[in-house]
Design an enzyme around this catalytic site. Structure first.
Site, mmCIF file in Angstrom:
data_model
loop_
_atom_site.group_PDB
_atom_site.id
_atom_site.type_symbol
_atom_site.label_atom_id
_atom_site.label_comp_id
_atom_site.label_asym_id
_atom_site.label_seq_id
_atom_site.Cartn_x
_atom_site.Cartn_y
_atom_site.Cartn_z
ATOM 1 N N GLU A 1 0.815 -1.217 0.000
ATOM 2 C CA GLU A 1 0.000 0.000 0.000
ATOM 3 C C GLU A 1 0.849 1.269 0.000
ATOM 4 O OE1 GLU A 1 -2.879 0.613 3.175
ATOM 5 O OE2 GLU A 1 -3.541 2.446 2.202
ATOM 6 N N ASP B 1 -0.621 -5.181 3.017
ATOM 7 C CA ASP B 1 -1.013 -3.955 3.705
ATOM 8 C C ASP B 1 -0.341 -4.005 5.080
ATOM 9 O OD1 ASP B 1 -2.106 -1.750 4.876
ATOM 10 O OD2 ASP B 1 -4.155 -2.165 4.229
ATOM 11 N N ILE C 1 -0.410 -2.008 7.692
ATOM 12 C CA ILE C 1 -1.414 -1.827 8.751
ATOM 13 C C ILE C 1 -2.745 -1.531 8.064
ATOM 14 C CG2 ILE C 1 -2.190 -0.534 10.782
ATOM 15 C CD1 ILE C 1 0.669 0.192 11.409
ATOM 16 N N ASP C 2 -3.665 -2.466 8.147
ATOM 17 C CA ASP C 2 -5.020 -2.204 7.669
ATOM 18 C C ASP C 2 -5.809 -1.730 8.885
ATOM 19 O OD1 ASP C 2 -7.265 -2.120 5.997
ATOM 20 O OD2 ASP C 2 -7.904 -4.073 6.743
ATOM 21 N N THR D 1 -5.499 1.881 9.755
ATOM 22 C CA THR D 1 -4.540 2.860 10.295
ATOM 23 C C THR D 1 -5.208 3.876 11.231
ATOM 24 O OG1 THR D 1 -3.065 2.597 8.430
ATOM 25 C CG2 THR D 1 -2.887 4.661 9.621
ATOM 26 N N ASP E 1 -6.348 -4.370 0.713
ATOM 27 C CA ASP E 1 -7.376 -4.383 1.759
ATOM 28 C C ASP E 1 -8.096 -5.733 1.814
ATOM 29 O OD1 ASP E 1 -7.144 -1.620 2.506
ATOM 30 O OD2 ASP E 1 -8.350 -1.051 0.766
#
Ligand code: IPD
Ligand code: CA
Length: 273
Positions: free
Chosen positions: A74, A90, A92-93, A95, A219
């Site tokens: 990402e 990702d 950190i999905d 955030t 995501d």
């Protein structure tokens, strides 16, 4: 494609996710907690130095172990690679949740077989709950080594359905209008704030269904294979496959009804599907 090539990557994905978790936890524990926060596409779309550091860690690990594989993340985009496998990550999905300390954010890692244009395995690590979800094609879905499966709910009116919202104000207006029409037709609505976890919650029966427009591949790709391997169904709205326009994931039993409703509400409110 060799089965052991997938198994090797799944095992590696688990290890990378654990390393990422350690880095994240080290940055939020103790008195030294300080995040550097920037915005991206809008003032509501945030990124931190931890998102970037985690993605660098993931990319370095994958590059070292699988030098030919393609990597797409990402925060830094396409890292190249021309092998038959692609990693979609990702760091950190969720955030926004991470920044606030709201306990719903995850590291999401999917591996795709480019010759088949299909995800072959995926890992989602729920950092605050310390739960590791995983699946490989044809092998079932698991959380912390225990097999998981979707609910048997067949009535949409008795279904718990999650959704999410994009970062652009106009998009949110349409998404909000859709939710206001859906709410009286279902058991209730949830908006936890991390798409990968919404999908895992469908997979393990904490939700009956989930839909969201405007998602990126990082995501939903890992979460999508986890839903499918848990016996659920994942599709787009008008399109057969999930994507930027729409992602719909359910226990299977309510899929057609939810999909039909979401597509018609999206058309009515000028939202993508
Ligand atoms: C977001 C989360 C959120 C969803 C947004 C995503 P990010 O990812 O998954 O739940 O509603 O569409 O962009 O920005 O936290 O990685
Ligand atoms: Ca993210």
């Amino acid at each position: 494609m060799q089965e052991n090539e997938v198994a090797t990557r799944l095992e590696a994905a688990r290890a990378y996710a654990r390393q990422a978790q350690e880095l994240i936890v080290s940055r939020i524990s103790g008195p030294a907690r300080s995040l550097s926060v920037d915005t991206k596409t809008s003032i509501t779309d945030m990124v931190t130095d931890v998102d970037r550091a985690v993605e660098k860690l993931l990319v370095a690990g994958i590059r070292e172990d699988f030098p030919q594989d393609r990597i797409v993340g990402e925060e830094f985009g396409d890292d190249g690679g021309d092998g038959p496998f692609a990693w979609v990550v990702d760091p950190i999905d969720g955030t926004t949740n991470f920044i606030y300390g709201f306990p719903a954010y995850a590291v999401s890692i999917a591996v795709r077989d480019l010759s088949q244009d299909a995800t072959v395995c995926g890992v989602v690590l729920d950092v605050p709950r310390d739960r590791l979800y995983e699946a490989a094609r044809g092998m079932g879905a698991f959380v912390d080594g225990r097999r998981i499966s979707v609910t048997g709910q067949s009535r949409l009116s008795e279904s718990l359905v999650a959704t999410g919202f994009g970062y652009a104000a106009e998009v949110r207006r349409a998404q909000g209008a859709m939710v206001s029409e859906l709410l009286p037709l279902v058991r209730d609505i949830r908006r936890a704030g991390a798409a990968s976890l919404d999908l895992c919650m469908v997979a393990c029966g904490e939700l009956d269904g989930y839909y969201e427009s405007g998602l990126w591949p990082w995501d939903f790709m890992a979460g999508a294979i986890i839903v499918e391997e848990a016996g659920g169904k994942v599709s787009g709205g008008l399109e057969p496959t999930p994507g930027a326009a729409m992602t719909i994931a359910t226990n299977g039993a309510i899929h057609d009804e939810l999909r039909h409703l979401v597509v018609s509400l999206a058309a009515r409110h000028g939202s993508k599907s």
